[in-house]
Design a protein around this motif. Structure first.
Motif, mmCIF file in Angstrom:
data_model
loop_
_atom_site.group_PDB
_atom_site.id
_atom_site.type_symbol
_atom_site.label_atom_id
_atom_site.label_comp_id
_atom_site.label_asym_id
_atom_site.label_seq_id
_atom_site.Cartn_x
_atom_site.Cartn_y
_atom_site.Cartn_z
ATOM 1 N N GLN A 145 -5.962 -3.850 -14.209
ATOM 2 C CA GLN A 145 -6.255 -3.416 -12.847
ATOM 3 C C GLN A 145 -5.897 -4.503 -11.843
ATOM 4 N N TRP A 146 -6.232 -5.744 -12.170
ATOM 5 C CA TRP A 146 -5.892 -6.840 -11.258
ATOM 6 C C TRP A 146 -4.386 -7.023 -11.157
ATOM 7 N N MET A 147 -3.686 -6.809 -12.238
ATOM 8 C CA MET A 147 -2.230 -6.917 -12.207
ATOM 9 C C MET A 147 -1.651 -5.839 -11.294
ATOM 10 N N ILE A 148 -2.156 -4.625 -11.387
ATOM 11 C CA ILE A 148 -1.679 -3.534 -10.544
ATOM 12 C C ILE A 148 -2.046 -3.788 -9.085
ATOM 13 N N VAL A 149 -3.260 -4.255 -8.850
ATOM 14 C CA VAL A 149 -3.679 -4.567 -7.481
ATOM 15 C C VAL A 149 -2.789 -5.662 -6.895
ATOM 16 N N SER A 150 -2.454 -6.668 -7.687
ATOM 17 C CA SER A 150 -1.599 -7.745 -7.170
ATOM 18 C C SER A 150 -0.197 -7.246 -6.852
ATOM 19 N N MET A 151 0.324 -6.298 -7.628
ATOM 20 C CA MET A 151 1.629 -5.703 -7.316
ATOM 21 C C MET A 151 1.571 -4.963 -5.983
ATOM 22 N N LEU A 156 2.502 -4.784 -0.073
ATOM 23 C CA LEU A 156 1.970 -4.562 1.275
ATOM 24 C C LEU A 156 2.221 -5.751 2.192
ATOM 25 N N ILE A 157 2.131 -6.950 1.659
ATOM 26 C CA ILE A 157 2.431 -8.144 2.465
ATOM 27 C C ILE A 157 3.902 -8.136 2.865
ATOM 28 N N GLY A 160 4.354 -5.468 5.456
ATOM 29 C CA GLY A 160 3.796 -5.912 6.735
ATOM 30 C C GLY A 160 4.707 -6.870 7.479
ATOM 31 N N ALA A 161 5.328 -7.788 6.760
ATOM 32 C CA ALA A 161 6.251 -8.733 7.398
ATOM 33 C C ALA A 161 7.441 -7.999 8.008
ATOM 34 N N HIS A 162 7.980 -7.039 7.280
ATOM 35 C CA HIS A 162 9.124 -6.274 7.802
ATOM 36 C C HIS A 162 8.723 -5.419 9.002
ATOM 37 N N LEU A 163 7.573 -4.781 8.927
ATOM 38 C CA LEU A 163 7.135 -3.935 10.037
ATOM 39 C C LEU A 163 6.786 -4.758 11.272
#
Length: 181
Positions: A145-151, A156-157, A160-163
């Motif tokens: 779960q933590w691996m999926i959350v980190s992906m 998202l980061i 966010g930078a592109h947007l």
């Protein structure tokens, strides 16, 4: 606003675009060439840590060898070059710079979504193997779960930078700078 505010902001945005594009090209080329995991990494650890190191190499192999890796790497190179070109057009005050930057960001957003989907699909395909490598059902499930959350968080980061750049480049001061007013 000072008269050269648009020039300064354009320079910063162009620098960010060139930097992000260069990083994307670098990662695309590295993914295209392929990383070969060797046992040398396991030879350099203490004997009591060798099994853990071997497990980590096996986890990396499982996650890295996804079927879409090479096509997505080639696409990453293309969309990242678009970011570099957008940054250079912005520096050169080309009238088409805003259009090119927005198209490059749109292409990168699509690529980010595809890459995340590919990561998640590959993780799902190999979930049993990864769960075994991560230590069984109880702890392995939490690690998965933590691996999926980190992906998802990493994507998202990146998104966010592109947007942020897409939002900032469409402001009045940048348009005024590009039009020469």
């Amino acid at each position: 606003m000072p008269p050269n505010h648009g020039a300064r902001v354009s320079f910063v945005l162009a620098t960010l675009l060139v930097f992000m594009g260069s990083c994307g090209v670098f990662h695309g080329v590295a993914d295209l060439e392929g990383v070969h995991f060797s046992t040398r990494a396991t030879e350099q650890v203490a004997p009591d840590q060798a099994e853990l190191a071997e497990q980590m190499v096996e986890i990396q192999r499982t996650l890295y060898n996804e079927p879409n890796r090479r096509p997505l790497a080639a696409a990453n190179i293309v969309v990242s070059v678009l970011l570099v070109l957008g940054g250079l057009f912005l520096l050169a005050r080309r009238p088409t710079a805003l259009w090119l930057v927005k198209q490059a960001i749109l292409a990168n957003v699509v690529w980010i979504a595809l890459k995340l989907g590919s990561w998640l699909y590959n993780t799902h395909l190999h979930s049993a193997r990864l769960s075994d490598l991560l230590g069984g059902s109880a702890q392995g499930g939490g690690d998965m779960q933590w691996m999926i959350v980190s992906m998802i968080v990493a994507s998202l980061i990146n998104l966010g930078a592109h947007l942020f750049i897409a939002w900032r480049v469409s402001r009045k001061d940048i348009r005024a700078f590009l039009s020469g007013t």
